[in-house]
Design a protein around this motif. Structure first.
Motif, PDB file in Angstrom:
ATOM      1  N   CYS A  57       0.834  -1.214   0.000  1.00  0.00           N
ATOM      2  CA  CYS A  57       0.000   0.000   0.000  1.00  0.00           C
ATOM      3  C   CYS A  57       0.865   1.259   0.000  1.00  0.00           C
ATOM      4  O   CYS A  57       0.568   2.235  -0.694  1.00  0.00           O
ATOM      5  CB  CYS A  57      -0.934  -0.006   1.198  1.00  0.00           C
ATOM      6  SG  CYS A  57      -2.251  -1.240   1.105  1.00  0.00           S
ATOM      7  N   ALA A  58       1.955   1.236   0.783  1.00  0.00           N
ATOM      8  CA  ALA A  58       2.845   2.397   0.823  1.00  0.00           C
ATOM      9  C   ALA A  58       3.479   2.648  -0.532  1.00  0.00           C
ATOM     10  O   ALA A  58       3.614   3.791  -0.982  1.00  0.00           O
ATOM     11  CB  ALA A  58       3.919   2.189   1.900  1.00  0.00           C
ATOM     12  N   ARG A  59       3.875   1.587  -1.217  1.00  0.00           N
ATOM     13  CA  ARG A  59       4.518   1.725  -2.522  1.00  0.00           C
ATOM     14  C   ARG A  59       3.545   2.281  -3.557  1.00  0.00           C
ATOM     15  O   ARG A  59       3.885   3.197  -4.324  1.00  0.00           O
ATOM     16  CB  ARG A  59       5.045   0.366  -2.968  1.00  0.00           C
ATOM     17  CG  ARG A  59       5.731   0.386  -4.327  1.00  0.00           C
ATOM     18  CD  ARG A  59       6.293  -0.981  -4.649  1.00  0.00           C
ATOM     19  NE  ARG A  59       6.822  -1.026  -6.012  1.00  0.00           N
ATOM     20  CZ  ARG A  59       7.364  -2.101  -6.538  1.00  0.00           C
ATOM     21  NH1 ARG A  59       7.452  -3.227  -5.837  1.00  0.00           N
ATOM     22  NH2 ARG A  59       7.823  -2.083  -7.776  1.00  0.00           N
ATOM     23  N   VAL A  60       2.334   1.735  -3.567  1.00  0.00           N
ATOM     24  CA  VAL A  60       1.335   2.230  -4.516  1.00  0.00           C
ATOM     25  C   VAL A  60       0.984   3.684  -4.229  1.00  0.00           C
ATOM     26  O   VAL A  60       0.833   4.507  -5.143  1.00  0.00           O
ATOM     27  CB  VAL A  60       0.074   1.343  -4.464  1.00  0.00           C
ATOM     28  CG1 VAL A  60      -1.046   1.961  -5.318  1.00  0.00           C
ATOM     29  CG2 VAL A  60       0.382  -0.061  -4.946  1.00  0.00           C
ATOM     30  N   ARG A  61       0.882   4.037  -2.960  1.00  0.00           N
ATOM     31  CA  ARG A  61       0.550   5.403  -2.579  1.00  0.00           C
ATOM     32  C   ARG A  61       1.636   6.385  -3.022  1.00  0.00           C
ATOM     33  O   ARG A  61       1.335   7.461  -3.547  1.00  0.00           O
ATOM     34  CB  ARG A  61       0.354   5.496  -1.063  1.00  0.00           C
ATOM     35  CG  ARG A  61      -0.110   6.875  -0.606  1.00  0.00           C
ATOM     36  CD  ARG A  61      -0.256   6.950   0.901  1.00  0.00           C
ATOM     37  NE  ARG A  61      -1.222   5.980   1.389  1.00  0.00           N
ATOM     38  CZ  ARG A  61      -0.898   4.884   2.078  1.00  0.00           C
ATOM     39  NH1 ARG A  61       0.378   4.640   2.378  1.00  0.00           N
ATOM     40  NH2 ARG A  61      -1.832   4.058   2.501  1.00  0.00           N
ATOM     41  N   GLU A  62       2.889   6.001  -2.836  1.00  0.00           N
ATOM     42  CA  GLU A  62       3.983   6.878  -3.233  1.00  0.00           C
ATOM     43  C   GLU A  62       3.975   7.127  -4.737  1.00  0.00           C
ATOM     44  O   GLU A  62       4.158   8.260  -5.197  1.00  0.00           O
ATOM     45  CB  GLU A  62       5.321   6.256  -2.813  1.00  0.00           C
ATOM     46  CG  GLU A  62       5.568   6.311  -1.309  1.00  0.00           C
ATOM     47  CD  GLU A  62       6.873   5.629  -0.931  1.00  0.00           C
ATOM     48  OE1 GLU A  62       7.555   5.138  -1.859  1.00  0.00           O
ATOM     49  OE2 GLU A  62       7.193   5.596   0.259  1.00  0.00           O
ATOM     50  N   GLU A  63       3.743   6.085  -5.507  1.00  0.00           N
ATOM     51  CA  GLU A  63       3.726   6.252  -6.960  1.00  0.00           C
ATOM     52  C   GLU A  63       2.513   7.075  -7.401  1.00  0.00           C
ATOM     53  O   GLU A  63       2.597   7.876  -8.330  1.00  0.00           O
ATOM     54  CB  GLU A  63       3.740   4.891  -7.642  1.00  0.00           C
ATOM     55  CG  GLU A  63       5.029   4.120  -7.415  1.00  0.00           C
ATOM     56  CD  GLU A  63       5.160   2.920  -8.352  1.00  0.00           C
ATOM     57  OE1 GLU A  63       4.336   2.829  -9.281  1.00  0.00           O
ATOM     58  OE2 GLU A  63       6.076   2.115  -8.147  1.00  0.00           O
TER      59      GLU A  63
END
Length: 297
Positions: A275-281
């Motif tokens: 979730c953190a990775r998708v949010r950052e992108e």
């Protein structure tokens, strides 16, 4: 028979006896006639005001001048009645302009009335320009509005004159048709219509607010999905499966762990990291690259 001359004016009698009426010279006036009765002779007061320094005496003299010229300010304010502002408010604005005129006037540069009239008039016009528009319109468009309004009045002043077209007004004013259109639109911007105003007089009457759309919450969902789509595609297959089971099939972390044969804590870490990775992108903090961090068993 005796004639009573007690009510006769001596000056008239002298002129009559001195020369025939046809050649009598007009009597000299004591002072030049002023343009209005509300323009008092205060030249001596202004000369004295210019000599005084700041202090109580100068303030009293200034108040005396304001009182003397206030009727003129009220007369100027009366020119702008019936334009959507109360007469009392207009008089207050004109009085403010009068005070400014008194403070700035130089007695050596002419008569006070010549200076005060445009100063007070300008103050009232600025009040209409800056305070009376329900919809804020740029000054350039306000000036176009005034030119268009005057042109329409001039073109329709003769009885039976048709309503001038945009091209007619443009030719009369020297403006372009685009500028005339902007001025015509600004004519309707001085006042606004309440959203609660009834637009229909029938039983099925509705207000202006009823014709306006409302914000659709689904738009935010579409934006969020499109923003997260690319980040989800870049996740490893197992992480995509975990997110699908958690958020689309509503499975608990324990059930996901049992199905994949890993610990519930591991599932929790994978969900948080994905979730953190998708949010950052989605927020644009990552600038390309597939990223690393393939989960380990």
């Amino acid at each position: 028979m005796l004639t009573d001359f007690s009510t006769s004016r001596p000056s008239t009698s002298v002129r009559s006896s001195a020369a025939p009426s046809s050649t009598a010279a007009p009597a000299p006036t004591a002072s030049p006639k002023r343009s209005h009765d509300d323009a008092p002779d205060t030249a001596a007061l202004f000369a004295r005001l210019a000599e005084l320094d700041e202090g109580p005496e100068r303030d009293l003299l200034r108040d005396e001048l304001v009182t003397a010229w206030l009727p003129m300010a009220h007369r100027i304010a009366g020119r702008f009645r019936d334009r959507g502002e109360s007469v009392e408010d207009l008089r207050q604005v004109a009085a403010l302009g009068l005070v400014k005129a008194i403070d700035r006037f130089d007695p050596e540069r002419g008569a006070f009335e010549s200076y005060a009239v445009p100063t007070i008039t300008g103050e009232v016009k600025r009040h209409f320009r800056d305070r009376m528009w329900a919809l804020r319109v740029p000054r350039r468009v306000q000036e176009l509005r005034n030119r268009v309004r005057v042109a329409r009045r001039e073109l329709t002043q003769n009885p039976g004159s048709p309503e001038p077209s945009v091209a007619d007004i443009a030719a009369h004013t020297g403006l372009t048709e685009e500028e005339v259109t902007a001025g015509l639109e600004a004519l309707e911007s001085f006042s606004t219509l309440s959203l609660d105003a009834e637009l229909s007089a029938g039983d099925d009457g509705y207000s202006l607010a009823d014709t306006l759309g409302s914000t659709d919450a689904s738009f935010d969902v579409v934006v969020d999905r499109e923003s997260a789509k690319e980040g989800l595609r870049r996740l490893p297959e197992r992480e995509r499966a975990i997110l699908y089971m958690r958020f689309f099939e509503d499975m608990t972390q324990s059930r996901i762990a049992d199905k994949l044969g890993i610990s519930q804590m591991h599932v929790s870490r994978l969900i948080s990291r994905s979730c953190a990775r998708v949010r950052e992108e989605a927020l644009g903090r990552r600038h390309g690259g597939r990223g690393s961090g393939t989960p380990t068993e």
